[in-house]
Design an enzyme around this catalytic site. Structure first.
Site, short mmCIF file in Angstrom:
data_model
loop_
_atom_site.label_atom_id
_atom_site.label_comp_id
_atom_site.label_asym_id
_atom_site.label_seq_id
_atom_site.Cartn_x
_atom_site.Cartn_y
_atom_site.Cartn_z
CG ASP A 74 30.28 56.38 211.09
OD1 ASP A 74 30.77 56.75 212.29
OD2 ASP A 74 30.98 55.89 210.06
CG ASP A 76 32.38 60.29 207.63
OD1 ASP A 76 30.88 60.10 208.72
OD2 ASP A 76 32.84 60.01 208.09
CG ASP A 152 43.96 57.81 209.09
OD1 ASP A 152 43.30 57.81 207.80
OD2 ASP A 152 43.14 57.73 209.84
P1 ATP Z 1 35.86 53.68 211.05
O1 ATP Z 1 35.17 52.49 210.95
O2 ATP Z 1 36.46 53.50 212.92
O3 ATP Z 1 34.47 54.52 211.22
P2 ATP Z 1 37.49 55.47 209.73
O4 ATP Z 1 37.74 55.19 208.56
O5 ATP Z 1 35.48 56.04 208.93
O6 ATP Z 1 37.11 54.10 210.22
P3 ATP Z 1 36.90 57.96 211.21
O7 ATP Z 1 37.56 58.15 212.32
O8 ATP Z 1 34.78 57.80 211.10
O9 ATP Z 1 37.20 56.58 210.82
O10 ATP Z 1 37.50 59.11 210.36
C1 ATP Z 1 36.54 59.07 209.11
C2 ATP Z 1 37.81 59.69 208.02
O11 ATP Z 1 38.22 60.63 208.36
C3 ATP Z 1 38.82 58.19 207.91
O12 ATP Z 1 38.65 56.92 207.02
C4 ATP Z 1 40.19 59.59 207.28
O13 ATP Z 1 39.84 59.66 205.78
C5 ATP Z 1 39.90 61.00 207.96
N1 ATP Z 1 40.26 60.56 209.16
C6 ATP Z 1 39.90 60.58 210.27
N2 ATP Z 1 41.13 60.66 211.95
C7 ATP Z 1 42.53 60.92 210.69
C8 ATP Z 1 43.99 61.37 211.37
N3 ATP Z 1 43.70 61.35 212.16
N4 ATP Z 1 44.47 62.40 210.83
C9 ATP Z 1 44.07 62.68 208.53
N5 ATP Z 1 42.50 61.52 208.24
C10 ATP Z 1 42.32 61.42 209.35
MG MG Z 2 33.76 55.89 209.90
#
Ligand code: ATP
Ligand code: MG
Length: 455
Positions: A74, A76, A152
Site C-alpha cells: 500500500d 501512504d 518507529d
Molecule cells: P508493511 O510492509 O507491513 O506495510 P509498514 O512499515 O508500511 O510495513 P504500516 O503498519 O503500514 O507498516 O505503517 C506505516 C508507517 O507508519 C510505518 O512505516 C511507520 O513509519 C509508521 N508506524 C507504523 N506503526 C508504528 C508504530 N507502532 N510506531 C511508530 N510508527 C509507526
Molecule cells: Mg504499510
C-alpha cells in the site's frame, strides 16, 4: 496502516529519547525510486495536494520497499494539509479514526491513506494523551521533521517528495536501508515502553525485508518482552496475521524465538516446545509455517484458523497429555484441552470465534482419523472441516510417522468414488470379522492393527 496504532508517536516521558532531525535530501539521480513503480492513484493524490499548495510526500513502508526494489502493498501519503483540507480536495475522500485522524481517498478497491504530519509535543489541548508512558491519543499536527522522528524505525521514516522527486531523510534511514538494518529512532527502551508492539514490528520487518536488527535496537527486546502482555489483544491478533500470513512465517517464528518474544505471545506453546526434548513439535511447526509461506508465494489462500491450530498445537498436546494423565477419558480430555488452551491464549491474543471454533475442530477431528467404520468414514469425509483436518494430519507426519497409514488411507478414500470406498470398507470389515482370535489369519490381523493405529 496505522489505524490500530494508539501510539505512533514519540515520548513526553523522556524528551531525550528522540534525536534532532537533520535533513539529508537525496536527489532523483541518486536513488532508484521511479514514478513508474508508484500506484497511479497515489500519484494522483500527491499531484492534487501539490497543486493546491500543500506539501505532498509518499512515506513509510512504500518508500522503503521501493528503495529495496520490492512492490509495496500500500501507498501512504503524508502532508501538511489537515484532514479537513484533504477532504475538500477529493470527492472520494472520507475521514476516519478518532485517536488518530486520517483521510482515506478511495479509488475502487485501492485506498490511499493520507496522514497529516504529527508532532511529538503535548500542547495541552488534549489532542495528545498519555497513559502510563503510552500514547492513547495523537492528533497534534506538526512539521515534517516532527513527523519523521515520531515514526518507529529509520527505514520507515523516509519521504519521497513529489515536488522534486527527491527522498528526504531526517534520521539516517537511507543509509540504514542500504545496509539492510533495522534501527529504532531515539532511545530504544523508551520507544518500546511507549508502544510494545514495536518489538514485534522489529522482528516482522526484519523477517520480511531480510534486515538485521541493529544491536542497540535488539538489546532491550528480551528484557521488555513481558510488556506485550499489556498490549491490546485485538491489535496483537492483527500483528500475528502479519507475522505469519505474509509469506515470511518461518523467518518471523525464528526471529520471535531468537529475541525472546515467543513466550510473551504464546506462553503455553513456548513451554510445550521447551519440554518436548525430541524437537518433534518444533519440527512440525516449522514445516507447517514453511508450507504457509509456500502457499502465500503461490498466491493460494491461507487461513487464520489453520495457522492458529498449528501455532497452538504444542500447547494443546501438552494440555491433553496432562488431563489424560489425570485419568480423564480421551474425548472429554480433548474437549477440555481445546477449551483451556483457547481461553488461556485469549488473554494475550484476541482470536475471534470465527477462527477459534474451526481451529478447535481441526484438533478434535484428529482423533477420528483412526476409525475405519463405514458410517464414520463417510461422516468424516463429509465434514466441512475435513480437508483442513486432513492437511493437518499430513503435517503431523513431520513430528511422527505414527500416522503414515492413516494419511495413506484417507488419501485413497478421497480419491475413490463413494461406491469404491464402500466396497473396500465392507471387504476390510468382512476380513476383520473372519479374523476370529485363533483363526488362521491372526498374524495378518495383528500387523494391520499396528499399521492403522492412529495416535
Ligand atoms: P508493511 O510492509 O507491513 O506495510 P509498514 O512499515 O508500511 O510495513 P504500516 O503498519 O503500514 O507498516 O505503517 C506505516 C508507517 O507508519 C510505518 O512505516 C511507520 O513509519 C509508521 N508506524 C507504523 N506503526 C508504528 C508504530 N507502532 N510506531 C511508530 N510508527 C509507526
Ligand atoms: Mg504499510
Amino acid at each position: 496502516m496505522v489505524r490500530h496504532d494508539p501510539v505512533h508517536g514519540s515520548t513526553p516521558i523522556n524528551p531525550q529519547a528522540l534525536p534532532t532531525p537533520v535533513l539529508r535530501s537525496i536527489p532523483r539521480d541518486q536513488h532508484t525510486i521511479s514514478r513508474r513503480d508508484i500506484s497511479p492513484n497515489a500519484l494522483r493524490v500527491l499531484y492534487r495536494l501539490r497543486e493546491a499548495g500543500f506539501g505532498a510526500y509518499l512515506v513509510g513502508g512504500a518508500v522503503r520497499d521501493l528503495l529495496l526494489g520490492m512492490h509495496p502493498k500500500d501507498f501512504d501519503v503524508a502532508t501538511d494539509a489537515t484532514p479537513e483540507q484533504v477532504k475538500q480536495l477529493f470527492r472520494n475522500c472520507r475521514l476516519i479514526g478518532r485517536r488518530f485522524r486520517l483521510a482515506h481517498v478511495v479509488f475502487g478497491r485501492e485506498i490511499i491513506e493520507v496522514a497529516t504530519f504529527r508532532a511529538n509535543i503535548d500542547d495541552g489541548s488534549g489532542d495528545r494523551e498519555m497513559e502510563d508512558g503510552r500514547l492513547v491519543r495523537d492528533n497534534v499536527y506538526g512539521t515534517i521533521e516532527d513527523d519523521a522522528v515520531r515514526r518507529d524505525f529509520t527505514c520507515n521514516a523516509l519521504y519521497y517528495a513529489i515536488e522534486d522527486f527527491s527522498v528526504r531523510d531526517y534520521t539516517g534511514g537511507f543509509e540504514d536501508v542500504q545496509a539492510r538494518t533495522m534501527r529504532l529512532i531515539g532511545d530504544p527502551e523508551t520507544r518500546y515502553r511507549e508502544d510494545p508492539v514495536r518489538m514485534l514490528r522489529a522482528v516482522r520487518l526484519a523477517a520480511k525485508l531480510g534486515f538485521s536488527i541493529e544491536p542497540a535496537t535488539a538489546e532491550p527486546i528480551p528484557r521488555l518482552a513481558g510488556l506485550l502482555g499489556e498490549a491490546a489483544p485485538a491489535r496483537l491478533f492483527e500483528e500475528m496475521l502479519k507475522l505469519f500470513l505474509s509469506g515470511h512465517a518461518v523467518a518471523s517464528f525464528e526471529g520471535l524465538e531468537r529475541h525472546g518474544l515467543l513466550g510473551a505471545l504464546m506462553p503455553e506453546t513456548a513451554a510445550a516446545l521447551r519440554s518436548n526434548r525430541s524437537g518433534a513439535l518444533r519440527r512440525m511447526l516449522v514445516q507447517g509455517l514453511g508450507n504457509t509461506d509456500a502457499r502465500v508465494a503461490a498466491d493460494e489462500p491461507v487461513s487464520p484458523a489453520f495457522l492458529f491450530a498449528l501455532l497452538l498445537w504444542p500447547a494443546y498436546c501438552r494440555a491433553l497429555a496432562g488431563l489424560q494423565a489425570q485419568g480423564m477419558q480421551p474425548e472429554e480430555a480433548q474437549r477440555r484441552a481445546a477449551d483451556r488452551v483457547t481461553l488461556h491464549q485469549a488473554q494475550t491474543i484476541a482470536l475471534p470465534k470465527r477462527f477459534s471454533l474451526p481451529m478447535q475442530e481441526i484438533w478434535l477431528l484428529q482423533s477420528r482419523f483412526s476409525s475405519r467404520q463405514r458410517k464414520r468414514v463417510f461422516r468424516l469425509l463429509a465434514h466441512p472441516r475435513f480437508r483442513a483436518a486432513f492437511d493437518f494430519l499430513v503435517l503431523r507426519l513431520a513430528a511422527s510417522d505414527g500416522h503414515a497409514a492413516d494419511v495413506e488411507f484417507w488419501r485413497e478414500a478421497q480419491a475413490s468414488s463413494g461406491d469404491e470406498l464402500s466396497a473396500s470398507l465392507e471387504a476390510a470389515a468382512a476380513e476383520g470379522e473372519a479374523d476370529e482370535p485363533g483363526a488362521p489369519r491372526r498374524r495378518r490381523r495383528r500387523r494391520r492393527r499396528v499399521a492403522t493405529a492412529g495416535e
